[in-house]
Scaffold this motif. Structure first.
Motif, short mmCIF file in Angstrom:
data_model
loop_
_atom_site.label_atom_id
_atom_site.label_comp_id
_atom_site.label_asym_id
_atom_site.label_seq_id
_atom_site.Cartn_x
_atom_site.Cartn_y
_atom_site.Cartn_z
N GLY A 217 26.72 33.02 34.10
CA GLY A 217 26.60 32.28 35.34
C GLY A 217 25.73 33.15 36.33
O GLY A 217 24.94 34.02 35.91
N SER A 218 25.61 32.72 37.50
CA SER A 218 24.84 33.59 38.65
C SER A 218 25.82 34.69 39.25
O SER A 218 25.16 35.37 40.01
N ILE A 219 27.12 34.51 38.97
CA ILE A 219 28.02 35.38 39.70
C ILE A 219 27.75 37.05 39.31
O ILE A 219 27.14 37.01 38.11
N ASP A 220 27.85 37.99 40.21
CA ASP A 220 27.82 39.15 39.96
C ASP A 220 29.01 39.55 38.76
O ASP A 220 30.10 39.04 38.94
N SER A 221 28.54 40.01 37.61
CA SER A 221 29.43 40.19 36.48
C SER A 221 30.83 41.12 36.99
O SER A 221 31.72 40.82 36.52
N ARG A 222 30.59 42.09 37.62
CA ARG A 222 31.65 42.79 37.97
C ARG A 222 32.79 42.18 39.05
O ARG A 222 33.91 42.23 38.96
N VAL A 223 32.11 41.28 40.02
CA VAL A 223 33.02 40.48 40.67
C VAL A 223 33.85 39.41 39.86
O VAL A 223 34.83 39.33 40.05
N ALA A 224 33.12 38.99 38.84
CA ALA A 224 33.70 37.80 38.03
C ALA A 224 35.02 38.47 37.35
O ALA A 224 36.02 37.96 37.20
N LEU A 225 34.56 39.74 36.42
CA LEU A 225 35.43 40.39 35.81
C LEU A 225 36.74 40.71 36.66
O LEU A 225 37.91 40.58 36.00
N ASP A 226 36.53 41.38 37.72
CA ASP A 226 37.63 41.76 38.33
C ASP A 226 38.50 40.56 38.91
O ASP A 226 39.91 40.65 39.01
N PHE A 227 37.93 39.39 39.23
CA PHE A 227 38.63 38.46 39.54
C PHE A 227 39.57 37.92 38.41
O PHE A 227 40.83 37.89 38.78
N PHE A 228 39.07 37.71 37.47
CA PHE A 228 39.89 37.44 35.99
C PHE A 228 40.84 38.48 35.83
O PHE A 228 42.06 38.18 35.43
N ARG A 229 40.75 40.04 35.75
CA ARG A 229 41.55 40.92 35.76
C ARG A 229 42.59 40.83 36.67
O ARG A 229 44.04 40.84 36.69
N ASP A 230 42.41 40.45 38.03
CA ASP A 230 43.20 40.44 38.98
C ASP A 230 44.01 39.20 38.90
O ASP A 230 45.47 39.45 39.10
N ARG A 231 43.71 38.21 38.42
CA ARG A 231 44.42 36.82 38.40
C ARG A 231 45.38 37.11 37.30
O ARG A 231 46.75 36.47 37.31
N LEU A 232 45.04 37.53 36.14
CA LEU A 232 45.62 37.55 35.01
C LEU A 232 46.93 38.53 35.24
O LEU A 232 47.89 38.40 34.95
N THR A 233 46.70 39.67 35.86
CA THR A 233 47.43 40.78 36.18
C THR A 233 48.68 40.39 37.12
O THR A 233 50.15 40.50 36.85
N GLY A 234 48.10 39.59 38.12
CA GLY A 234 49.27 39.11 39.20
C GLY A 234 49.96 37.91 38.50
O GLY A 234 51.29 37.77 38.95
N PHE A 235 49.37 37.15 37.62
CA PHE A 235 50.06 36.00 37.05
C PHE A 235 51.43 36.51 36.33
O PHE A 235 52.58 36.13 36.39
#
Length: 346
Positions: free
Chosen positions: A321-339
């Motif tokens: 995608g066009s999203i910053d790769s670190r921003v995307a990875l941090d989003f997924f890591r945060d959502r998985l951990t919180g869930f």
């Protein structure tokens, strides 16, 4: 089945870096910080399920390579990211102008075989995408382990392009098969998952709480997460990251669906059909401008290698995608951990 065709095409795309892609010198590659209070250990397990023949090579028993990340004493050396044989095969297969051991030298944040810290821990099982091996979810695993989880990344034999077993490299068999091999592969991954879960619960190196078990997967691993939850009620909560649902999946436990635009386009029909049968707590979230592989380490490493400009534009858009790769990875890591903190670790 359209989603199956696209899934195999995505695998081909991951190998589609052109021969012109090169780097003048081997860069220093590293995964982002885990961002948690616990130091991390990592052990690699070679497991054999003597009860089952391998579906791709029936004359063999089913073998699995598993990485286990866990809160640990901060002693020992860092493990290799990939084995040197895996790194050499990946670089040769993608025709990259890099030293063969480049991908084995990616800096990680765990310590090899470090002693586990005391305490009863929740467990998260991870299943990678078709054609990918377990190491592609290392950044996700390290985040979870740094927050107190034991994490088991499962390499499903013969379902990744290059995975080293004690007797050598094994490559993906169903990736090149015609027809629809993946629904059967997903059912077999569910059996793999239960076998790994049985093994870890009986392993005294980790004190895993059997009442606090979750699972997450990317692409085919997301499909495997749902199938594993159906087959094994010990898995209390699951996350499907951009994977299809196969068959009539019905679940009464928490499930989080994290999607990219390409996933919405190609797997959305199976998500819509399955959604009414998910009767437990559920959430479906689209991360705009992300790619199918934004949850993996691949986007970070592609950017550090400076390869985006030499890759086909469609491949970059679909995978990263066009999203910053670190921003995307941090989003997924945060959502998985919180869930998993909310649903499997309480």
């Amino acid at each position: 089945m359209k989603s199956l065709v696209v899934l195999v095409a995505v695998i081909a795309g991951l190998l589609g870096v052109p021969a012109a892609a090169s780097a003048s010198a081997s860069p220093e590659l590293s995964l982002p910080s885990p961002g948690g209070p616990f130091p991390i250990g990592m052990r690699t397990l070679h497991l054999t399920d003597q009860r089952r023949a391998d579906p791709w090579v029936p004359e063999k028993r089913r073998e699995l390579m598993v990485n286990v990340w866990y809160p640990a004493a901060p002693v020992g050396r860092a493990p290799l990211y990939m084995t040197r044989a895996e790194s050499a095969a990946a670089i040769a297969g993608r025709k990259l102008d890099l030293p063969p051991d480049t991908l084995s030298e990616v800096r990680v944040h765990s310590r090899e075989n470090a002693p586990s810290l005391p305490g009863r821990r929740p467990l998260v099982l991870l299943s990678p995408g078709a054609g990918n091996n377990r190491i592609t979810l290392t950044a996700v695993a390290e985040r979870l382990a740094a927050r107190g989880f034991v994490v088991a990344g499962i390499d499903h034999a013969y379902e990744a392009w290059e995975t080293e077993f004690p007797d050598g490299l094994r490559q993906c068999v169903p990736c090149g098969l015609p027809g629809q091999p993946w629904p059967g592969a997903i059912a077999n991954r569910a059996a793999d998952t239960s076998f790994v879960l049985d093994t870890l619960l009986n392993d005294r190196r980790w004190s895993i709480d059997p009442a606090k078990i979750g699972m997450a997967g990317h692409s085919a691993g997301g499909a495997a997460t749902a199938a594993s939850m159906v087959a094994d009620r010990r898995i209390r909560a699951g996350v499907n990251v951009d994977g299809p649902f196969y068959g009539a999946v019905s679940l009464d436990r928490p499930l989080l669906l994290l999607a990219s635009p390409i996933g919405e386009t190609n797997f959305g029909t199976s998500w819509d059909e399955t959604w009414p049968r998910l009767t437990g707590p559920k959430e479906r979230y689209l991360l705009e401008n992300s790619g199918h592989s934004s949850v993996t380490d691949a986007a970070i490493l592609v950017d550090q290698l400076g390869l985006r400009s030499s890759m086909p534009a469609d491949l970059v858009r679909n995978q990263y995608g066009s999203i910053d790769s670190r921003v995307a990875l941090d989003f997924f890591r945060d959502r998985l951990t919180g869930f998993f903190k909310q649903w499997s670790a309480r």
